[in-house]
Design a protein around this motif. Sequence first.
Motif, mmCIF file in Angstrom:
data_model
loop_
_atom_site.group_PDB
_atom_site.id
_atom_site.type_symbol
_atom_site.label_atom_id
_atom_site.label_comp_id
_atom_site.label_asym_id
_atom_site.label_seq_id
_atom_site.Cartn_x
_atom_site.Cartn_y
_atom_site.Cartn_z
ATOM 1 N N SER A 1 0.799 -1.228 0.000
ATOM 2 C CA SER A 1 0.000 0.000 0.000
ATOM 3 C C SER A 1 0.829 1.274 0.000
ATOM 4 O O SER A 1 0.267 2.368 -0.108
ATOM 5 C CB SER A 1 -0.933 0.015 1.218
ATOM 6 N N ALA B 1 0.312 3.988 -2.929
ATOM 7 C CA ALA B 1 -1.013 4.604 -2.910
ATOM 8 C C ALA B 1 -1.189 5.486 -1.676
ATOM 9 O O ALA B 1 -1.805 6.559 -1.743
ATOM 10 C CB ALA B 1 -2.094 3.527 -2.940
ATOM 11 N N ALA C 1 0.557 8.746 -2.264
ATOM 12 C CA ALA C 1 -0.240 9.609 -3.138
ATOM 13 C C ALA C 1 -1.372 10.278 -2.358
ATOM 14 O O ALA C 1 -1.622 11.486 -2.506
ATOM 15 C CB ALA C 1 -0.804 8.792 -4.303
ATOM 16 N N LEU C 2 -2.065 9.496 -1.515
ATOM 17 C CA LEU C 2 -3.147 10.057 -0.706
ATOM 18 C C LEU C 2 -2.620 11.098 0.277
ATOM 19 O O LEU C 2 -3.228 12.158 0.473
ATOM 20 C CB LEU C 2 -3.857 8.930 0.049
ATOM 21 N N MET D 1 -4.205 -0.701 -0.362
ATOM 22 C CA MET D 1 -3.695 -0.004 -1.535
ATOM 23 C C MET D 1 -4.838 0.468 -2.437
ATOM 24 O O MET D 1 -4.889 1.634 -2.856
ATOM 25 C CB MET D 1 -2.773 -0.915 -2.329
ATOM 26 N N LEU D 2 -5.772 -0.422 -2.712
ATOM 27 C CA LEU D 2 -6.905 -0.069 -3.577
ATOM 28 C C LEU D 2 -7.770 1.006 -2.924
ATOM 29 O O LEU D 2 -8.226 1.949 -3.600
ATOM 30 C CB LEU D 2 -7.727 -1.316 -3.882
ATOM 31 N N ALA E 1 -6.834 3.261 -0.647
ATOM 32 C CA ALA E 1 -6.109 4.529 -0.602
ATOM 33 C C ALA E 1 -6.073 5.186 -1.972
ATOM 34 O O ALA E 1 -6.239 6.408 -2.096
ATOM 35 C CB ALA E 1 -4.683 4.300 -0.091
ATOM 36 N N ARG E 2 -5.865 4.377 -3.008
ATOM 37 C CA ARG E 2 -5.839 4.935 -4.366
ATOM 38 C C ARG E 2 -7.191 5.517 -4.732
ATOM 39 O O ARG E 2 -7.278 6.629 -5.275
ATOM 40 C CB ARG E 2 -5.451 3.840 -5.358
ATOM 41 N N SER F 1 -7.817 8.824 -2.754
ATOM 42 C CA SER F 1 -7.057 9.968 -3.266
ATOM 43 C C SER F 1 -7.676 10.520 -4.542
ATOM 44 O O SER F 1 -7.704 11.738 -4.758
ATOM 45 C CB SER F 1 -5.599 9.572 -3.512
ATOM 46 N N GLN G 1 2.462 4.882 -8.260
ATOM 47 C CA GLN G 1 2.268 3.568 -8.859
ATOM 48 C C GLN G 1 3.625 2.907 -9.099
ATOM 49 O O GLN G 1 4.486 3.461 -9.754
ATOM 50 C CB GLN G 1 1.500 3.698 -10.170
#
Length: 320
Positions: A65, A68, A71-72, A122-123, A125-126, A129, A237
């Motif tokens: 994670s 991601a 990024a968040l 990870m999914l 958080a992505r 964001s 990514q």
Amino acid sequence: MRPLGGGTHLTVWVALALLILLGYLRYDNFLSAYNISSFLGYNSMFVLISVGMCLVIMTGGIDLSVGAVAALASVTAALLSPLGLLVALPAGMLTGLVAGAINAGLIVGLRLPPFMATLATMLAARGTSLVVSDRQAVSVDWSSDFTALGMNKIASILPWTIVVAILVVVVAWYILEKTSLGRTVLAVGGNAEAAHLMGLKTSRALIFVYLFSGACAGLAGVFLASGYGAGQPLEGQGWELAAIAAVVVGGTLLTGGMGSVPATVAGALLFGLVFNLLNFENGLGVISLSAYWQSVIRGAFLLVVILLQVRLARPAAAKA
């Protein structure tokens, strides 16, 4: 169960030194203040997530994670940048800590495999964001002091981000080498069931490493927003793969129980240096490599270093 030492991680330091020597001999401005500053500033993010990943892998786990979450955290920090660095920085780190707490809860509390738990985070958080940023880069407030962290330098060459990253590295090294918590981290990776039967606080160690990894990813996201002037929901990514590669090149066993924080830092810098050298090579005009071919070369380089690590590890294992 101990931090990795000796020849098993010497390779990464030798490779790093040789690449620096190659760059110095081949390229005119390789050791210029601008290149050194840019290199350290950019790779400070990868040093952070690699060190966090190192501690996780030492327990035999994995954290998919981190990219991601970074990024968040960059989006969170950018949104709060009008309030200044003293608000935006903790908020970005808190974002990472929350993600780390979720990972720890899923792994320790619900006993989910780390791969599946961190993949779910990870999914999530992505997606978060992208929703929060409306799928666009979030510009920071340039009138506040938020960008000072990512853009200001000491003596015009040493970015503040790498200074902060070094402090985090020292903390991680101290915990691993000098505390009972660090010994428990290694014991969990060596044999979690045996460590539990010995009365070690294995759950505490697992919670700590995922919180630490999340905080490192959150801080990397703050570096990203502060250094590049925007929160980037689509950034990060592949960062988890870069961190895993740095950890492996640094000699940490993917099965856990053994590893080195300093060697992981060298691994992260080594991969950044390969990319830096390829950019210089493109600049000479002798070859022209796209980003895709650069990835192929870096992958091949990773394979070579891992093979060398395996060859060095065999004699060490035979002596143990």
